[in-house]
Structure formats: C-alpha cells, structure tokens
Design an enzyme around this catalytic site. Sequence first.
Site, PDB file in Angstrom:
ATOM      1  N   HIS A   1       0.849  -1.205   0.000  1.00 17.87           N
ATOM      2  CA  HIS A   1       0.000   0.000   0.000  1.00 17.87           C
ATOM      3  C   HIS A   1       0.881   1.251   0.000  1.00 17.87           C
ATOM      4  CE1 HIS A   1      -3.461   2.371   0.320  1.00 17.87           C
ATOM      5  NE2 HIS A   1      -4.032   1.885   1.404  1.00 17.87           N
TER       6      HIS A   1
ATOM      7  N   ARG B   1     -16.489  -0.737  -4.851  1.00 23.64           N
ATOM      8  CA  ARG B   1     -17.895  -0.609  -4.457  1.00 23.64           C
ATOM      9  C   ARG B   1     -18.847  -1.356  -5.385  1.00 23.64           C
ATOM     10  NH1 ARG B   1     -17.301   5.709  -3.947  1.00 23.64           N
ATOM     11  NH2 ARG B   1     -15.884   5.150  -5.643  1.00 23.64           N
TER      12      ARG B   1
ATOM     13  N   TYR C   1      -1.326   7.004   3.354  1.00 28.49           N
ATOM     14  CA  TYR C   1      -0.744   6.165   4.410  1.00 28.49           C
ATOM     15  C   TYR C   1       0.777   6.232   4.300  1.00 28.49           C
ATOM     16  CZ  TYR C   1      -5.624   5.091   4.941  1.00 28.49           C
ATOM     17  OH  TYR C   1      -6.975   5.239   5.139  1.00 28.49           O
TER      18      TYR C   1
END
Length: 400
Positions: free
Chosen positions: A214, A370, A219
Amino acid sequence: MKATNDAVPGVYGYFPQNNPEIGTILEKTESGPLLFTPITIGNLTFKNRIFAAPMCQYSSDNGHATDWHLVHIGSMASRGVGAICMEATSVVPEGRISPEDAGLWTDSQMEPLKRIVNFTHSQGTKIGVQLAHAGRKASTYSPWIRQKAGSRRTASKDENGWPDEVFGPSPVSWSNDFVKPKELSKDQLVKIEDAFVAAIGRCMEIGFDFIEIHSAHGYLLSSFVSPLSNVRSDDLGGQSLANRLRWPLRLIKRCREAWDKPLFVRISATDWAEGPEQENGVWKQFGIEQSKIYASEMYKLGVDLVHVSSGGNWSEQNIIIRPGIHVPFAESIKQANPKQLVGVVGLIKDPKLAEACLQEGKADVIFLARALMRNPHWPMEAAEQLGVRVKVANQYERAF
Ligand SMILES: Cc1cc2nc3c(=O)[nH]c(=O)nc-3n(C[C@H](O)[C@H](O)[C@H](O)COP(=O)(O)O)c2cc1C
C-alpha cells in the site's frame, strides 16, 4: 456430533463443491472480451481481468480475520472474479487505521486467513493481501463509529486509539483534527521494513498468490513520496524526489527479494491539492510526473503491476469525480513504460468502460471496489453485457 466432525477433512479446507471454472468463458471464440481473457502476471496466470480492490471491513479481532471476512471475500470468490486483494493489513499494531483493522504482525493471525485463502482457491480465484502501514493516518475509527464521533480525527486512548504512537515521515499532521505524527528515525524505518518482510513470510505460509504494497491514500509510503507530507531534511525527504522515493523503494526492494510470486504496488497518482504539480522547479504536490518516475523505478526493482489510485494524502483535496477517474493516470504510466503492467481502479461500474480501457491499452487489469460490494455477481452481469456466457458456480446456476 464428534463423528460428523471427524468425517470431514478439518474445518479448514472442507468444501462441498469446488468451482475452478467460474468466471471463465463457456463458448470460446477467437476474440472474446479482454475482461474475460486470462492474463499472466509474473509467474501466475489469472483466469480473467476483473480484480477485487482492497476494502477495509473494520471487522477484525485484534488484527485476526473473522467470519465476516470469510463471507465478504467468499461472496466475491464464488462469483467469478479473477483475483481478490484483501484489505489493508498492517504489519505492526500501531500501523492500523483503526483498532478493528486487519493485521499480519503475529503468527496467530495466519490461521483464519488460511481458511479464507483455501475457500477462495476452491473457487479457482487467486487471492492476495494488501500489506500496509497507516503512518500519520493511524489510530482512527471505522466509518460508522466516525459518523457518531462527528468528525474524522485521531482516536484517543479511551477510544481504543494509540495517539502517542502515530508516526510519519515528518511531524506534519494530516489535518487539524489529527495528532502530529512523530518523525520516524532511520532505525525505526528499518524495523518497519523488517515487519513487512516478516509479514511476507506469513503470506507464504498462508498461501497467498500475490501481495500488494500500500503506497496510496496518504498512508505511510504515500506520505513519504509527497512533498506535502515529507519535509525531512535528511536524504529521505524534502524537495528532492530521489530523496522522497528512497525509503519506499528500499522497502519495495526488500519485499521483492522476500517474495517470488506477483508483487503489486498501489499508488496515489496525485494528491489533488490546488495548483500545479511543479512550479518554477519546485515540487508543490505529488502528481503524475513523479508517479511515472516512481513506477519506472519500481519496474526496475521487479514490481509486476502498478495499481493506480489517487488522493488521500491532503485533507483539502479537490477530486474531480467521474467514471474511470484514474484511467488517464494509468494510461500515462503505461505510455511512459509500455512494458509495465498497470491496474486501474475508481468509479468503474460499466463493463463496457472496463472493456474499453483494456482494448485501448490504457490498463491491463480492472480493479473494482464498491461495484462488487453492491453486487458480487458483477462478473456474470458484465459477461452478459459484453455478449459472452461465463461459468457460474454450480450452486447458483439456476439463477442464470
Ligand atoms: C469500504 C471501503 C474500504 C476500502 N478499503 C481500502 C483499503 O483497505 N485499501 C485501499 O487501498 N483502498 C481501500 N478502499 C478504496 C478502494 O479500494 C477503491 O480504490 C475505491 O473505492 C474506488 O474504487 P471504486 O469506485 O471501484 O469503489 C476502500 C474503499 C471502500 C469503499
């Protein structure tokens, strides 16, 4: 009861019906849709190019996957996606986004994941995991608790957070409601690298097919590459792009050395901050020009696929929302290095848009989040829209 339990080959690994062919074309023609054409990435072939993007479920028990994950991942695995990337999974406890995040920092976290991986494999679906460290965005809430809390902010100790152990490249908080992270020392950075490598060892034992690092959404790695969040004065930060990329690339190199199956890296191709990426020779934010350089350095290190997303590092980001939002970024990265395999994510609901991206060479695989959460049967419906019939799980055939 005991006799019945003994009759099955263990809870982990007993499946009444394997479905290795689901999501593959039934009547093969010379040129089927690319979405349903297998793709080889590194040393592995995926049965189609519909990949489930990582989606935090905020449903782990001290970092351990739960039955929720088996059902959530299983619902996609049994409906014909080519691959599933499990959610951001922290390599250290303090690297979690919320207390309910997934983790792989200790051996006991392997067993529930093995069950999920075994089930996914029984459906002929490849499965990987997104290894992560949340950096300055650690110690927050699941979205539904956040709604009650009223704002997006650092969780206090009373709220099961760890505000004193939030770390980043520099003491620059994500927003006024987040704590100022402590600047990571070089020794601490090596320890984080070690934690990634240890988690990779566990991934091997679990049987994951691929790993995604990631480096998106603000992040830790994403905050390292951006001049908005990395203002270090040593050789790991500041204005110099080479400095900002140095530690993420070192970490990626160590992960590559530790893992011989496909390795993906997810990036945020832009911070979506106001103004240009560069002005008068000064980098103002992370953007596509730097992303292309980051991707080409990853390619040299043997990263198999760059997964293109955006945003998350700048709390005042101004995202232009539209279908296929990241396709132009993916295309730029591919144009800069046609040999680089690229995955794209973001508001891709229409199977025809997904297929066009592949046909036009703008990306090699399509990640959906989604759309699959809303409708795990998306691959079956996509096949219908693209004019092919694909294998459905035996158990669900009467529905199609
Ligand atoms: C519930 C939820 C959880 C998410 N968790 C992660 C995550 O763990 N790691 C990550 O990189 N992105 C995460 N994302 C972002 C998605 O992977 C994806 O990039 C984003 O939703 C846009 O794709 P979509 O339009 O297909 O949903 C999450 C998104 C949602 C909706």
